[in-house]
Design an enzyme around this catalytic site. Structure first.
Site, mmCIF file in Angstrom:
data_model
loop_
_atom_site.group_PDB
_atom_site.id
_atom_site.type_symbol
_atom_site.label_atom_id
_atom_site.label_comp_id
_atom_site.label_asym_id
_atom_site.label_seq_id
_atom_site.Cartn_x
_atom_site.Cartn_y
_atom_site.Cartn_z
ATOM 1 N N CYS A 199 0.832 -1.207 0.000
ATOM 2 C CA CYS A 199 0.000 0.000 0.000
ATOM 3 C C CYS A 199 0.862 1.251 0.000
ATOM 4 O O CYS A 199 1.357 1.680 1.043
ATOM 5 C CB CYS A 199 -0.932 0.015 1.214
ATOM 6 S SG CYS A 199 -2.063 1.419 1.231
ATOM 7 N N CYS A 239 -0.649 4.107 2.051
ATOM 8 C CA CYS A 239 -0.487 3.948 3.498
ATOM 9 C C CYS A 239 0.934 4.281 3.947
ATOM 10 O O CYS A 239 1.133 4.921 4.984
ATOM 11 C CB CYS A 239 -0.802 2.511 3.908
ATOM 12 S SG CYS A 239 -2.386 1.865 3.349
ATOM 13 N N ASP A 240 1.920 3.825 3.188
ATOM 14 C CA ASP A 240 3.293 3.809 3.689
ATOM 15 C C ASP A 240 4.288 4.662 2.912
ATOM 16 O O ASP A 240 5.439 4.794 3.323
ATOM 17 C CB ASP A 240 3.807 2.364 3.721
ATOM 18 C CG ASP A 240 2.958 1.469 4.615
ATOM 19 O OD1 ASP A 240 2.525 1.954 5.662
ATOM 20 O OD2 ASP A 240 2.742 0.299 4.258
#
Length: 312
Positions: free
Chosen positions: A136, A139-140
């Protein structure tokens, strides 16, 4: 066979827990089957900075445990069992949920079993998830500013991930098994014209290497044509080779798309089977974010509540 529940929720994570919170507050006394990965994929994420309400960020396991406790506070019950199948009786409309621990009946069911990211299956790969290996970028990505990273894949999703990562990383290697991308023409042009993105053709990852802290520090690339290997230094590998929705156990109770994602009725979380609802990534081939999954869990609980009211 246990006595019939009003509502069974299959799966945890943001969708399952949010559905449980709303259902419990509506006095539906939901029973949640956690499955093998309690808390879902977020339990493998070390830090979350894009979930509303946490300006300093929060790690995935803590967020999921907070949701677990919040749902339990309002009367949610948990069964630490894996669901094997779901069927529906034609006469009564009751669902039978068969698990690793027995069989349960329910008037309504919410499926929040998520979608599992595809990985390469390399030795030691599972242990690196959350430590320089993720699926992701949204997300990261922000955790890898001004360092080289790579994206594995050649479709639209891989190209989108690579483009997004150029906001943070110093360089983005796009590793693909073939000598041309599978993405749409427009997406290919965007990626191939991006100064920070370097395609690595006819290549796959043969091994991961870590630093003293156990974080990814480099990878071994293998040429899919010649078999030649070389080492590439980077700080994170973003996997973008697809997701597998956890929907097979439902059989013909639901319609699914070509990839296996559950199809819900327009404007609703209801499926083609009355009383069966879907929430989170298992029914979301597009967004797959913690907050969108939580929102879908809320919707599913409200839809289930309305459905149960029609049975009274």
């Amino acid at each position: 066979m246990n006595s019939a529940e009003k509502l069974i929720i299959i799966g945890t994570g943001p969708a399952g827990y949010t559905a449980a919170i709303y259902a419990a507050r509506a006095d539906l006394k939901p029973l949640v089957f956690t499955g093998g990965q309690i808390g879902g994929q977020l339990t493998t994420t070390t830090e979350i900075e894009n979930f509303p309400g946490f300006p300093e960020g929060i790690n995935g396991p803590d967020l999921m445990y907070n949701m677990y406790q919040q749902a339990e506070k309002f009367g949610t019950r948990y069964a630490f069992e894996e669901v094997l199948s779901v069927t529906q009786e034609a006469c009564s409309g009751l669902f039978t949920v068969t698990t690793s621990g027995g069989a349960y009946q329910a008037q309504a069911v919410i499926v929040a079993t998520g979608a599992t990211a595809r990985y390469l299956g390399i030795e030691g790969e599972k242990e690196l998830i959350g430590h320089g290996l993720t699926a992701c970028a949204t997300c990261d990505g922000a955790f890898y500013r001004d360092v080289p990273v790579c994206v594995v894949g050649g479709g639209d999703s891989a190209c989108e991930e690579a483009s997004f990562l150029t906001r943070f990383a110093s360089k983005v290697y796009l590793i693909h098994r073939r000598d041309q991308l599978r993405a749409s023409k427009a997406m290919q042009q965007r990626v191939l014209n991006a100064p920070k993105i370097q395609p690595v053709w006819n290549s796959t990852i043969a091994a991961y290497h870590t630093d003293d802290a156990g974080e990814v520090s480099s990878i071994t690339l293998q040429d899919t044509v010649t078999g030649e290997q070389k080492e590439l230094e980077l700080k994170c590998v973003f996997m973008a080779i697809g997701h597998v929705p956890n929907s097979k156990f439902l059989g013909n109770l639901v319609d699914v798309d070509a990839a296996g994602f559950i199809i819900s009725n327009p404007g609703s979380t209801a499926t083609k089977t009355p009383g069966l609802f879907v929430a989170g990534d298992v029914g979301d081939p597009v967004y797959r974010q913690a907050i969108s999954a939580a929102g879908m869990g809320c919707r599913a609980a409200l839809d289930a509540e309305r459905y149960l009211n029609t049975l009274d």
